[in-house]
Motif scaffolding. Structure first.
Motif, PDB file in Angstrom:
ATOM      1  N   ASN A  43       0.817  -1.221   0.000  1.00  0.00           N
ATOM      2  CA  ASN A  43       0.000   0.000   0.000  1.00  0.00           C
ATOM      3  C   ASN A  43       0.844   1.262   0.000  1.00  0.00           C
ATOM      4  O   ASN A  43       0.475   2.261  -0.613  1.00  0.00           O
ATOM      5  N   GLU A  44       1.977   1.218   0.659  1.00  0.00           N
ATOM      6  CA  GLU A  44       2.889   2.372   0.641  1.00  0.00           C
ATOM      7  C   GLU A  44       3.441   2.569  -0.773  1.00  0.00           C
ATOM      8  O   GLU A  44       3.522   3.688  -1.275  1.00  0.00           O
ATOM      9  N   LEU A  45       3.796   1.472  -1.414  1.00  0.00           N
ATOM     10  CA  LEU A  45       4.289   1.532  -2.789  1.00  0.00           C
ATOM     11  C   LEU A  45       3.196   2.064  -3.714  1.00  0.00           C
ATOM     12  O   LEU A  45       3.452   2.892  -4.591  1.00  0.00           O
ATOM     13  N   LYS A  46       1.978   1.620  -3.502  1.00  0.00           N
ATOM     14  CA  LYS A  46       0.839   2.088  -4.310  1.00  0.00           C
ATOM     15  C   LYS A  46       0.670   3.599  -4.176  1.00  0.00           C
ATOM     16  O   LYS A  46       0.438   4.300  -5.161  1.00  0.00           O
ATOM     17  N   ARG A  47       0.807   4.117  -2.954  1.00  0.00           N
ATOM     18  CA  ARG A  47       0.705   5.564  -2.741  1.00  0.00           C
ATOM     19  C   ARG A  47       1.840   6.308  -3.442  1.00  0.00           C
ATOM     20  O   ARG A  47       1.641   7.384  -3.995  1.00  0.00           O
ATOM     21  N   ASP A  48       3.046   5.743  -3.407  1.00  0.00           N
ATOM     22  CA  ASP A  48       4.202   6.382  -4.036  1.00  0.00           C
ATOM     23  C   ASP A  48       4.122   6.364  -5.559  1.00  0.00           C
ATOM     24  O   ASP A  48       4.632   7.258  -6.223  1.00  0.00           O
ATOM     25  N   MET A  49       3.493   5.343  -6.115  1.00  0.00           N
ATOM     26  CA  MET A  49       3.456   5.144  -7.565  1.00  0.00           C
ATOM     27  C   MET A  49       2.158   5.731  -8.116  1.00  0.00           C
ATOM     28  O   MET A  49       1.271   5.004  -8.560  1.00  0.00           O
ATOM     29  N   ARG A  50       2.051   7.035  -8.108  1.00  0.00           N
ATOM     30  CA  ARG A  50       0.827   7.676  -8.578  1.00  0.00           C
ATOM     31  C   ARG A  50       0.561   7.319 -10.041  1.00  0.00           C
ATOM     32  O   ARG A  50       1.452   7.372 -10.868  1.00  0.00           O
ATOM     33  N   GLY A  51      -0.672   6.933 -10.315  1.00  0.00           N
ATOM     34  CA  GLY A  51      -1.059   6.640 -11.690  1.00  0.00           C
ATOM     35  C   GLY A  51      -1.087   5.162 -12.034  1.00  0.00           C
ATOM     36  O   GLY A  51      -1.564   4.793 -13.098  1.00  0.00           O
ATOM     37  N   ILE A  52      -0.590   4.318 -11.162  1.00  0.00           N
ATOM     38  CA  ILE A  52      -0.608   2.881 -11.435  1.00  0.00           C
ATOM     39  C   ILE A  52      -1.839   2.276 -10.760  1.00  0.00           C
ATOM     40  O   ILE A  52      -2.177   2.647  -9.634  1.00  0.00           O
ATOM     41  N   SER A  53      -2.496   1.387 -11.445  1.00  0.00           N
ATOM     42  CA  SER A  53      -3.638   0.716 -10.832  1.00  0.00           C
ATOM     43  C   SER A  53      -3.136  -0.378  -9.893  1.00  0.00           C
ATOM     44  O   SER A  53      -1.995  -0.845 -10.007  1.00  0.00           O
ATOM     45  N   GLN A  54      -3.985  -0.784  -8.980  1.00  0.00           N
ATOM     46  CA  GLN A  54      -3.625  -1.847  -8.045  1.00  0.00           C
ATOM     47  C   GLN A  54      -3.294  -3.132  -8.795  1.00  0.00           C
ATOM     48  O   GLN A  54      -2.337  -3.828  -8.463  1.00  0.00           O
ATOM     49  N   LYS A  55      -4.059  -3.425  -9.843  1.00  0.00           N
ATOM     50  CA  LYS A  55      -3.850  -4.635 -10.633  1.00  0.00           C
ATOM     51  C   LYS A  55      -2.487  -4.609 -11.332  1.00  0.00           C
ATOM     52  O   LYS A  55      -1.740  -5.593 -11.305  1.00  0.00           O
ATOM     53  N   VAL A  56      -2.156  -3.496 -11.965  1.00  0.00           N
ATOM     54  CA  VAL A  56      -0.885  -3.393 -12.681  1.00  0.00           C
ATOM     55  C   VAL A  56       0.283  -3.426 -11.706  1.00  0.00           C
ATOM     56  O   VAL A  56       1.312  -4.060 -11.978  1.00  0.00           O
ATOM     57  N   LEU A  57       0.147  -2.795 -10.546  1.00  0.00           N
ATOM     58  CA  LEU A  57       1.207  -2.851  -9.543  1.00  0.00           C
ATOM     59  C   LEU A  57       1.427  -4.286  -9.080  1.00  0.00           C
ATOM     60  O   LEU A  57       2.571  -4.748  -8.998  1.00  0.00           O
ATOM     61  N   ALA A  58       0.344  -4.998  -8.812  1.00  0.00           N
ATOM     62  CA  ALA A  58       0.465  -6.397  -8.381  1.00  0.00           C
ATOM     63  C   ALA A  58       1.141  -7.239  -9.458  1.00  0.00           C
ATOM     64  O   ALA A  58       2.016  -8.065  -9.161  1.00  0.00           O
ATOM     65  N   GLN A  59       0.761  -7.027 -10.716  1.00  0.00           N
ATOM     66  CA  GLN A  59       1.378  -7.771 -11.821  1.00  0.00           C
ATOM     67  C   GLN A  59       2.867  -7.443 -11.961  1.00  0.00           C
ATOM     68  O   GLN A  59       3.695  -8.321 -12.189  1.00  0.00           O
TER      69      GLN A  59
END
Length: 127
Positions: A43-59
């Protein structure tokens, strides 16, 4: 064996093509640049990576774990806490990836200008 792989690098079925294809996308480069700093939770990485969807980040994370560049550790908490950390192999790539990121930042204005010039010239040809 290594020489054979290098000499076949321009063939479509060369293993190098798969590695370059998988590692050269924008999200892999940016995730690597962030994970190399310190271990980080999803979740911290998700916040830092603005513009990436949760699905794409997981992939992207799954792909980097599969390639041995980062390590995923799940902690037995409720809910489960997952942390990602760079591996020694990932560290060996991180400096190269970071140079690509720095180059991109340094030259993005020039690249945008070239794209706009190209698009304007080709639009005139189409009209």
């Amino acid at each position: 064996m290594r020489q054979q792989i290098l000499s076949d690098a321009f063939l479509a079925d060369c293993p190098i093509i798969e590695v370059l294809d998988q590692l050269s996308d924008k999200w892999s480069v940016l995730v690597m640049a962030r994970v190399v700093k310190s271990p980080i939770r999803f979740n911290e990485l998700k916040r830092d990576m603005r513009g990436i969807s949760q699905k794409v980040l997981a992939q992207t994370l799954k792909k980097l774990v599969r390639f041995g560049l980062i390590e995923r550790t799940a902690y037995a908490t409720v809910p489960v806490t997952v942390e990602y950390e760079i591996t020694p192999l990932g560290i060996s790539l991180a400096a190269i990836v970071n140079e690509l990121r720095i180059w991109s930042v340094k030259h993005c204005v020039q690249i945008r200008a070239a794209q706009q010039k190209f698009d304007a010239e080709h639009k005139q040809l189409e009209d």
